[in-house]
Scaffold this motif. Structure first.
Motif: not given
Length: 275
Positions: A79-81, A214-220, A256-260
């Motif tokens: 799934g989308n993890i 971190f689901f998406l964004y900032f994990e790097d 936008v929501k994931m980024f924030l």
């Protein structure tokens, strides 16, 4: 072995074909230069439907005709993890001496693999190399390396208002290492982009991969800060890629929501810098 991991969600077959064609050329160049490594690519399917898996299977079939020196394994069913958790799955398997996290929206220069690995072989203090990135349409340099972010810089970049960009152009230039990247010489950035990270696998394993909170964004951002405690991150302009990606602000409300959400997690984990 050199292993690569690529997380996909709703992949486009033509994009994958272009990506794999460029990867095949880079592998062929590495073989011609007697790099002496085998190559394995993990496609991690985070897609919501069976169609995503079908596209990856078709891309795998195409790759056989493009490059005999590349082994592809598709990891699916979880799934989308998220980006980080998806890229961590290969850590449970055999990865190479060097491991590359990369996006499928890339066109690789034929020398990118050979030059990155050679640098790591000759510089034991380095644990990660990152390439110069170019816009595939204009050919202009992209400024993907970053300094530690401030709330102000993130807000100005996120809003994409030209007046604000002009007012805070010095802060933005400093944040994006524009003077350093424009010089075209290697340097050590604080933060590398997750679109292409070539790492020593021992270092990637030592920090236990990406922080899956971190689901998406900032994990790097987070991975860069942690892995740089082990060794140097080096921007290597002799390595080149083209990158089709864009920022979160132009991808709709969900992004936008994931980024924030990820920004809040990042500043809760590390120190807050306002300006």
């Amino acid at each position: 072995m050199i292993s690569l991991s690529c997380v996909t969600f709703s992949p486009d077959l033509k994009e994958l074909e272009n990506f794999l064609t460029s990867l095949a050329k880079a592998i062929l160049y590495a073989e011609e230069k007697s790099l002496g490594h085998s190559f394995k690519l993990f496609f991690i399917d985070n897609g919501p439907t069976e169609h995503s898996l079908e596209v990856l299977e078709r891309a795998k079939e195409i790759s056989v005709g493009i490059c005999s020196g590349l082994q592809i394994e598709i990891l699916s069913g979880h799934g989308n993890i998220g980006f980080g958790a998806g890229n961590n799955i290969p850590l449970e398997r055999d990865i190479g001496d060097y491991h590359i996290v990369l996006n499928s929206d890339l066109i690789l220069d034929e020398k990118v693999l050979e030059r990155g690995v050679r640098y790591l072989e000759l510089n034991p203090g380095a644990v990660m190399t990152v390439p110069a990135s170019y816009d595939p349409f204009s050919g202009e340099l992209q400024y993907l390396c970053k300094r530690y972010p401030s709330i102000l810089v993130l807000l100005v970049r996120f809003l994409r208002i030209n007046v604000l960009k002009k007012i805070f152009r010095f802060q933005l230039s400093h944040y994006e290492y524009r003077p350093e990247i424009d010089r075209g010489e290697p340097f050590e950035p604080q933060i590398a982009s997750g679109c292409f990270m070539m790492m020593r696998s021992c270092a990637f394993k030592a920090v236990r991969g990406f922080d899956e909170r971190f689901f998406l964004y900032f994990e790097d951002f987070d991975l860069s800060l942690r892995i740089s405690k082990i060794g140097k991150i080096v921007y290597l302009p002799a390595m080149k890629i083209q990158h089709f990606g864009g920022g979160a602000g132009g991808k709709g409300g969900g992004h936008v929501k994931m980024f924030l959400a990820s920004a809040v997690k990042f500043f809760c984990k590390y120190k807050i810098v306002f300006i």
